[in-house]
Design a protein around this motif. Sequence first.
Motif, mmCIF file in Angstrom:
data_model
loop_
_atom_site.group_PDB
_atom_site.id
_atom_site.type_symbol
_atom_site.label_atom_id
_atom_site.label_comp_id
_atom_site.label_asym_id
_atom_site.label_seq_id
_atom_site.Cartn_x
_atom_site.Cartn_y
_atom_site.Cartn_z
ATOM 1 N N TRP C 289 32.275 12.272 48.495
ATOM 2 C CA TRP C 289 33.527 12.997 48.273
ATOM 3 C C TRP C 289 33.991 12.829 46.831
ATOM 4 O O TRP C 289 33.867 11.760 46.248
ATOM 5 C CB TRP C 289 34.648 12.438 49.161
ATOM 6 N N GLU C 293 39.135 15.450 47.643
ATOM 7 C CA GLU C 293 38.432 16.699 47.987
ATOM 8 C C GLU C 293 38.783 17.132 49.411
ATOM 9 O O GLU C 293 38.940 18.314 49.669
ATOM 10 C CB GLU C 293 36.914 16.506 47.830
ATOM 11 N N TYR D 155 38.319 23.653 44.186
ATOM 12 C CA TYR D 155 37.774 22.317 44.418
ATOM 13 C C TYR D 155 37.840 21.992 45.910
ATOM 14 O O TYR D 155 36.866 21.522 46.504
ATOM 15 C CB TYR D 155 38.585 21.319 43.592
ATOM 16 N N HIS D 156 38.975 22.279 46.492
ATOM 17 C CA HIS D 156 39.097 22.021 47.923
ATOM 18 C C HIS D 156 38.251 22.984 48.742
ATOM 19 O O HIS D 156 37.637 22.584 49.738
ATOM 20 C CB HIS D 156 40.566 22.110 48.351
ATOM 21 N N GLY D 159 34.794 21.938 49.083
ATOM 22 C CA GLY D 159 34.571 20.818 49.995
ATOM 23 C C GLY D 159 34.131 21.224 51.375
ATOM 24 O O GLY D 159 33.600 20.411 52.129
#
Lengths: 424, 424, 424, 424
Positions: C289, C293, D155-156, D159
Amino acid sequence: MTSPTTIFDTVESESRSYCRSFPTVFTAARNATLIAEDGTEYTDFLAGCSSLNYGHNDPDMKQALIDYLSADGVAHGLDMFTGAKRAFLESFRDIVLKPRGMDYRLQFTGPTGANAVEAAMKLARKVTGRHNVIAFTNGFHGVTNGALAATGNGYHRGGSGMPLSGVTRMPYDGYYGPDIDTAAMIAKQLDDPSSGIDAPAAFIVETVQGEGGLNAASPEWLRAIAALAKKHGALLIVDDIQAGCGRTGTFFSFETMGIEPDIVTLAKSLSGMGLPFALVMMKPEYDIWGPAEHNGTFRGNNHAFVTAREALEKFWATSAFMGEVQDKGDLLHNRLSAIADRYGFSLRGRGMFRGINTGDGDLAAAICKSCFEQGLIIETSGPEDEIVKVLAPLTIPRDQFERGLDILEEAFDRVLTKQTAKAA
Amino acid sequence: MTSPTTIFDTVESESRSYCRSFPTVFTAARNATLIAEDGTEYTDFLAGCSSLNYGHNDPDMKQALIDYLSADGVAHGLDMFTGAKRAFLESFRDIVLKPRGMDYRLQFTGPTGANAVEAAMKLARKVTGRHNVIAFTNGFHGVTNGALAATGNGYHRGGSGMPLSGVTRMPYDGYYGPDIDTAAMIAKQLDDPSSGIDAPAAFIVETVQGEGGLNAASPEWLRAIAALAKKHGALLIVDDIQAGCGRTGTFFSFETMGIEPDIVTLAKSLSGMGLPFALVMMKPEYDIWGPAEHNGTFRGNNHAFVTAREALEKFWATSAFMGEVQDKGDLLHNRLSAIADRYGFSLRGRGMFRGINTGDGDLAAAICKSCFEQGLIIETSGPEDEIVKVLAPLTIPRDQFERGLDILEEAFDRVLTKQTAKAA
Amino acid sequence: MTSPTTIFDTVESESRSYCRSFPTVFTAARNATLIAEDGTEYTDFLAGCSSLNYGHNDPDMKQALIDYLSADGVAHGLDMFTGAKRAFLESFRDIVLKPRGMDYRLQFTGPTGANAVEAAMKLARKVTGRHNVIAFTNGFHGVTNGALAATGNGYHRGGSGMPLSGVTRMPYDGYYGPDIDTAAMIAKQLDDPSSGIDAPAAFIVETVQGEGGLNAASPEWLRAIAALAKKHGALLIVDDIQAGCGRTGTFFSFETMGIEPDIVTLAKSLSGMGLPFALVMMKPEYDIWGPAEHNGTFRGNNHAFVTAREALEKFWATSAFMGEVQDKGDLLHNRLSAIADRYGFSLRGRGMFRGINTGDGDLAAAICKSCFEQGLIIETSGPEDEIVKVLAPLTIPRDQFERGLDILEEAFDRVLTKQTAKAA
Amino acid sequence: MTSPTTIFDTVESESRSYCRSFPTVFTAARNATLIAEDGTEYTDFLAGCSSLNYGHNDPDMKQALIDYLSADGVAHGLDMFTGAKRAFLESFRDIVLKPRGMDYRLQFTGPTGANAVEAAMKLARKVTGRHNVIAFTNGFHGVTNGALAATGNGYHRGGSGMPLSGVTRMPYDGYYGPDIDTAAMIAKQLDDPSSGIDAPAAFIVETVQGEGGLNAASPEWLRAIAALAKKHGALLIVDDIQAGCGRTGTFFSFETMGIEPDIVTLAKSLSGMGLPFALVMMKPEYDIWGPAEHNGTFRGNNHAFVTAREALEKFWATSAFMGEVQDKGDLLHNRLSAIADRYGFSLRGRGMFRGINTGDGDLAAAICKSCFEQGLIIETSGPEDEIVKVLAPLTIPRDQFERGLDILEEAFDRVLTKQTAKAA
């Protein structure tokens, strides 16, 4: 210095494939014979992957097309009314549908099998308001994204570059061996509200899986799947693109199976001489398309209407051809059995849609390569390309068929003897 | 009692469409003329939706195909080497690529535009390892699920019966009016790591949106999109299926735009006489397909190789045809301008790919209906079918073109005068 | 006139559920006893669906939390360092990980089991670069969209209002009866490159399926799944949210199974007194990670750190508690066996995680209703809610446990005698 | 040798984040002050990302919770009726809903904001039978897969390890600058049947985008979006998780905007003292959930019911608190304006939800770091983390607030003077 095939290597995409197995330039073809530009003749046991069930350049279809061209018949008419389309529709109704007591509407999709499959899956989703289509292990339905979701082959699936959705995979008949009833398994999952299988819009099934390795479903299993579809409010789509048009001995591969599909897809041999052409048949009550809702520039290929009609009139107006195919299918069975028995291999398929499971992709490739060197074009199928598959034109002259099978048998012997020799 | 079209109503699917606008049975066609079975002649301003840029049954293409048939040329060869394919590749290389300083590999996909688009999108995803393809408002790229995700039309999208994924929609050039630079908007979103737009695998764009309403992008905008693609590691796919093959005045619609697409799709008029045929061109460095990774039974239609080669040799070996198309495009522009000015309508498109935005689908339909009654086949496009679009064969004789435009002009006058009369 | 529950009916959403089965207002609770506002005491065989393995308001946890509150301990600290988190980490390392020879990193996700599952699935996809997670029939992993894709229950799946993707469903141990090895089936499909199952990022599995009907997997099957995961480059996620924290007799439900999961999810009883708290454990090599994140405002509930640490220290520092749970599990087994044998029902589950399969959701509901009238709170599970499931606190006093089981037994007798009487 | 934070580095996952900015161990907290274990006191301008609007450990909430614990109040009750829940419902109805003339049903989802968002999106899809949710550039709605699809942050999104679907992204108010009306753009796309935007189930919008950079939408724009939702049959979801509970000066951030959302999500400060708690409010006609259709073990955190009720009674029963917040918001505006003007930066946000756009993530980070060294905890937001954001508790004493702002101002001066010095 350039060879006769240099331009293919330099200009054509790496996606080219069959030419890698048969690296010669073909210029003419008649019935079961392909002729290279150096004059070498090859017997064709590939038949355009079952697109040439009536052989190459059938003289009557060819003449009909030349006549049509000479008269400036409409070649491209979008989906406007043409005389050629009308004549095809009449023949299909009178020769195919009526004698079988079938009532279907016909949709001419873009002229590829994949396009017909896309249309069939879309229609089933539209009819049911559900998204989930049940497809089977080792099924092959094309490589456009909607159809590809239903195709089992991982190499092709990987080509999409993204996750494919809308399909649940179930085991085909016999997938876990003869003792396990996969239809009963599917029934259990569909009856279980917590199995995680969303209510199906459709089942899409081949009666014989061509690319998947010539796996032939039993009538009992197909009837069980048909009953499951009915019970759960799903449509039954039979993808008859490879197995249809006589390949298994009847016009539709499912005719003798005791099922009535809600939707049928046809392509490959439908045009009769290998022209791009595809068809979706649906029961009238499911013909809920809006105008052009599924469209495409080349839907309704008029040249194909001409040749396809000729094919129906010539081969399907009486039962003679069907009898001939069944006889050849028996011959094929006997010859392949002899080979398979000799080496402990198993047979696959039915009708003129049969192969030998060598259990080994390298071995099968070596056999096909050996055949090509002896003038026979033949290919493999199956998950590991381990099945040597015979897809001869149904119209192949009996003696040429036997000579082709001789070459095949010799290739098995040659390759397997060499192997044994190596091992010794 | 059955009429000559009864069988279509009873056997063909409800998805049929153009036949609803032009309810007569066509049996022959020559260049810009379609001939009904009762002998009535129609001038064709639809041209198979730009699949018949060289008209119906061009005599040289027709003869080449008859010769090929007569010699038992290979009709269906999967993707094996054939003489016909080699000749096409040579012509395409020598006549199309070399003079334009272009270096592309050619992939013959299943013979529909949608199939070429599917292959192009798959390849871009494979090359970049990303899933997101940016497509544009009012774009049309076909109706198989992968291509349909990129198509804007809601009616067609709805036909899929499930959510379509893998595509982000962006506004086309001029979508928000002349003062708003939509490329700058896209740039802002791609530069913003929190805009919610995933890194793109590709942009797929038409230089002129045919189905979307003859929206023509400016060279500046196309260059901005090309630069964005490059900056963000995405491939630029130009879908030239409808605008290519001379429709805008040059072979590729983007030739004069100052961009170098990474991938180009062609279909429609590529075969020259309306035969199913499709092509993906990719820069050599992106030709990372494995053998048959994107396959299809009818990839590489040999009849189309023959006619397509003839088309290249006949129309593109010199610049004469290009000049003729540009002249006719000017004529078309002038005639349509006169009509548009009279009624305060706006013009759309470029080259021989133009239309009039009537702003009203019912009005446009009434005009087309009136044309048909006077012997002119013409259709609409645009989000509300509000654009009357002229897609005459590029080869249409000048006097027939002018007579067709006369009919069109009279139809505008007739319909709009009647409207005014009603309103009064 | 308003009743004490009117406001729930008028203001709370229709999504409320357990209150429909137990329509009384509870105000206090101690260990295995829930107390209604009228003073009625109920024995709790539901235990917050296994969130209250240590009972309600354990006095030591309660005191620890009161002390923490009194000292103004940090209640909400995002994922900043706090003393309470540090103390929990130390206890978890020293009491849980070290004695079991385990090496895992701990991630405090949003404090729900579903959030932990979402994180686990995301991490497995990130680690492997694959999207496909294999989940099992009757599995339950939460109802947020990522987790819901892995959940089998059709009622919950339907709540998403859209197709769920990224998950392939496989049959759990024993799904097709005792004679069919479902792990072998999965192995066949994964070994077959044309089965249509994309390479898996992970398997997500419960060792005992709580919501799915107390189906307990055998150690052999779990080891086979673990081996398959390893062979195919997939991570093994054990969702131990319901079965973990002692419910089956050991801290982790998989401890005695001979498997080493790559990722473990915990929630429910982890906080010890029912506070929202969730944890993902991953092998250090998979802790890739980036900071935040996978984030969330309530990740790391400090009140829960305090009570969870107390739970570990009190119940897991020695093996005494484990022994006690195993004894009670035996008692439970014996008592349920007697009932099941009397009526020909089958037992399910293991440890203190057991139930009786009545084969009939209405029957099971009637039994639970009868229990509630006698002061026992108990619920059903399973695809048809046909399993009467006992989820007593592990800390329930033995005599209260027996009295509760007496009530359960009487309820079976009462309901089934009545049924028999009706039938007669 | 181990430091006081070694165990975090060795046992906690790399996903930990805020502790990297504030590397000290906090042990206690009161109102706007966080106290490290070495006794150092910090003023908290982060406030749990707006989860601590009433400060840490409000003495009344704390006492209410201690009393509840001491009386063995039910801590975990699934969604059974409890006295604590009833009291909360009554207070919410009487203090929040009635005075504002609002009629909503309340759903207690899993106690995270993301879970509330998932429920809201699911419900909108269920109500409309559509899948497409329109979310905005720079929106933040959580990181579970359903909510993450609506979150803009790349970015998220990355994930998740898979393409996210079901959401169309549109530009937020002011995204393309003050002169471009993004609501009009959205209107055009929704009115255009060929724009490629599927009919929306919902719009999900924050009135002020917290994580996205303190972008505050204008009332006009919000009303335009509300009107679009109504026109197109979509529900309007206001995600008030970060902006609600007084942060902008009123209980709901949209109260003064002239809109009536169909669904509202709340979490963060709803419990009053930072306990996990989340709520979905829906208009009664949309409360079509089945029982437990969206469920979760920790839905309805009883400790949070207790503290949340205390918060409502203490702060919202009269308008005094609202006045105080508005005064502090003015102070904040004035102080930040002075800083921003000095350096040519722009202000963002409204109420007590404001920040300074430094235009540079490194600069903003340096300022926050400098603040921490001087005893002030403050963080950044925005696409490039370029906004220094002030999220002080609304209850912060005025002098402490001013001292904190002094530190902030000095940090700007220190960092920017240093930069100028470097540049010179």
